[in-house]
Enzyme design. Structure first.
Site, PDB file in Angstrom:
ATOM      1  NE  ARG A  51      -1.596  -2.235   2.803  1.00 43.02           N
ATOM      2  CZ  ARG A  51      -1.676  -3.502   2.404  1.00 43.02           C
ATOM      3  NH1 ARG A  51      -2.699  -3.903   1.725  1.00 43.02           N
ATOM      4  NH2 ARG A  51      -0.728  -4.367   2.693  1.00 43.02           N
ATOM      5  CE  LYS A  80      26.550  -3.007  -7.634  1.00 45.12           C
ATOM      6  NZ  LYS A  80      26.537  -1.841  -8.541  1.00 45.12           N
TER       7      LYS A  80
HETATM    8  N1   CP Z   1      -0.135   0.023   5.822  1.00 38.20           N
HETATM    9  C1   CP Z   1       1.045  -0.271   5.265  1.00 38.20           C
HETATM   10  O1   CP Z   1       2.071   0.292   5.599  1.00 38.20           O
HETATM   11  O2   CP Z   1       0.998  -1.270   4.325  1.00 38.20           O
HETATM   12  P1   CP Z   1       2.225  -1.763   3.457  1.00 38.20           P
HETATM   13  O3   CP Z   1       3.226  -2.397   4.409  1.00 38.20           O
HETATM   14  O4   CP Z   1       1.663  -2.720   2.474  1.00 38.20           O
HETATM   15  O5   CP Z   1       2.833  -0.550   2.826  1.00 38.20           O
END
Ligand code: CP
Length: 352
Positions: A51, A80
């Site tokens: 997200r 690296k």
């Molecule tokens: N809410 C959230 O941070 O989701 P992700 O880890 O998928 O970015």
């Protein structure tokens, strides 16, 4: 240059402005298309994300900008042995703004000290996740119409749950909010966060079961038990199934309860709960795009400077094994004193 490392970097007026602008953008997105034509967002994701990374990218594309970056440091020169400073120094000359996610606490702050463009903290270990909080505030504005006088239950991994820490730090600024902390004693909220609530005008209560907490709540913020932050698999397994919201428990909840979850979900919310109109976590993920559009526009309009709190103590070492200063040893050792005079690391906020 203005960075967003912690929501404290913004005044409450600025925060309100960003939230209201996000609501306005979501209502009339076409008015904002092309606003950032020619600008570039760098996304440096040293840790997995669905997200946050993609909503940042979507936000920039909707604004007419472009994106560069990596979502796996192993495909960059980090593999690296390149340090954080050098990567950020270089990419901050390519990009107009950078969103960074890193497993070490305080990494975004460390990046902001060397960057030539604004840095946005997209999650630093178990420390903070301010853009998730902006998403949460925008969701609450949509669902409740206000951010004050809410009883907010926070359930699950309150120790490592950076979204919980950032949300509390924002909600203490609005009058009449109360926090109900629902966790096992192993995953209770860190002491420094309790102090932050106590030093505000808000109250908190600790409750060990969802059944007892649910009838009291306006908002329930469920969180995943963060497997990746545990020292051992055994410790994770002891915690993983303690809290599970299911349709049966939902019968104890008020009709106007609003259930948030930053996602990803593992099994702390039964899938059948998704059909309950009180479950708004998928809407919440969608609001994240508009929250981030509003934030990027705001950050690029600013010409004030974000500074680091405290002073350099060359001989002092942060006590937090997950702090960025443990791996990036060239970082200057900044510490500040909290309201009680306790020395805290300026990167990860760990108290001595
Ligand atoms: N809410 C959230 O941070 O989701 P992700 O880890 O998928 O970015």
């Amino acid at each position: 240059m203005k960075h967003l490392i912690d929501l404290d970097d913004f005044s409450i007026q600025e925060l309100d402005q960003i939230v209201h602008k996000a609501v306005e953008i979501e209502a009339h997105p076409e008015a904002y298309y092309g606003k950032l034509s020619g600008k570039i967002l760098g996304t440096l994701f040293y840790e997995p994300s669905t997200r946050t990374q993609m909503s940042f990218q979507t936000a920039m594309l909707k604004l007419g900008g472009q994106i560069i970056g990596f979502d796996n440091p192993q495909t960059s020169s980090v593999s690296k042995g390149e340090n954080l400073k050098d990567t950020v120094k270089v990419i901050s000359n390519y990009a107009d703004v950078i969103a960074i996610r890193h497993p070490s606490e305080g990494a975004a702050k460390a990046a902001s000290l060397v960057a030539e463009c604004p840095i946005i903290n997209a999650g630093d270990g178990g420390h903070l996740h301010p853009t998730q909080t902006l998403t949460d505030l925008v969701t609450l504005m949509h669902e409740k119409g206000h951010l004050d006088h809410l009883t907010i239950g926070l359930c699950g991994d309150l120790k490592f749950g950076r979204t919980v820490h950032s949300l509390i730090k924002a909600m203490i600024h609005y009058p009449g909010n109360k926090f109900i902390l629902i966790s096992t004693k192993e995953l209770t909220i860190p002491d420094y966060m309790k102090k932050i609530i106590l030093n505000s005008n808000c109250e908190y209560e600790e409750i060990s079961t969802l059944e007892e907490a649910l009838p009291k709540l306006d908002v329930l913020y469920m969180t995943r038990i963060q497997r990746e932050r545990f020292e051992s698999k055994e410790e994770y397994l002891k915690q993983k199934d303690v809290y599970r919201l299911d349709t049966q428990k939902m019968r104890l909840a008020p009709e106007d309860l609003c259930i948030l979850h930053p996602l990803p979900r593992v099994d702390e919310i039964e899938i059948a709960v998704d059909d309950d109109p009180r479950a708004v976590y998928f809407k919440q993920a969608n609001h994240g795009v508009y929250a981030r559009m509003s934030l990027i526009l705001h950050i690029l309009e600013q010409n004030t400077q974000t500074s680091i709190k405290g002073e350099i103590y060359p001989e002092k070492i942060c006590s937090n094994s997950r702090c960025i200063t443990q791996s990036e040893t060239y970082l200057k050792r900044y510490f500040y004193r909290d309201k009680d005079g306790v020395m805290c690391c300026s990167y990860c906020d760990a108290h001595e």
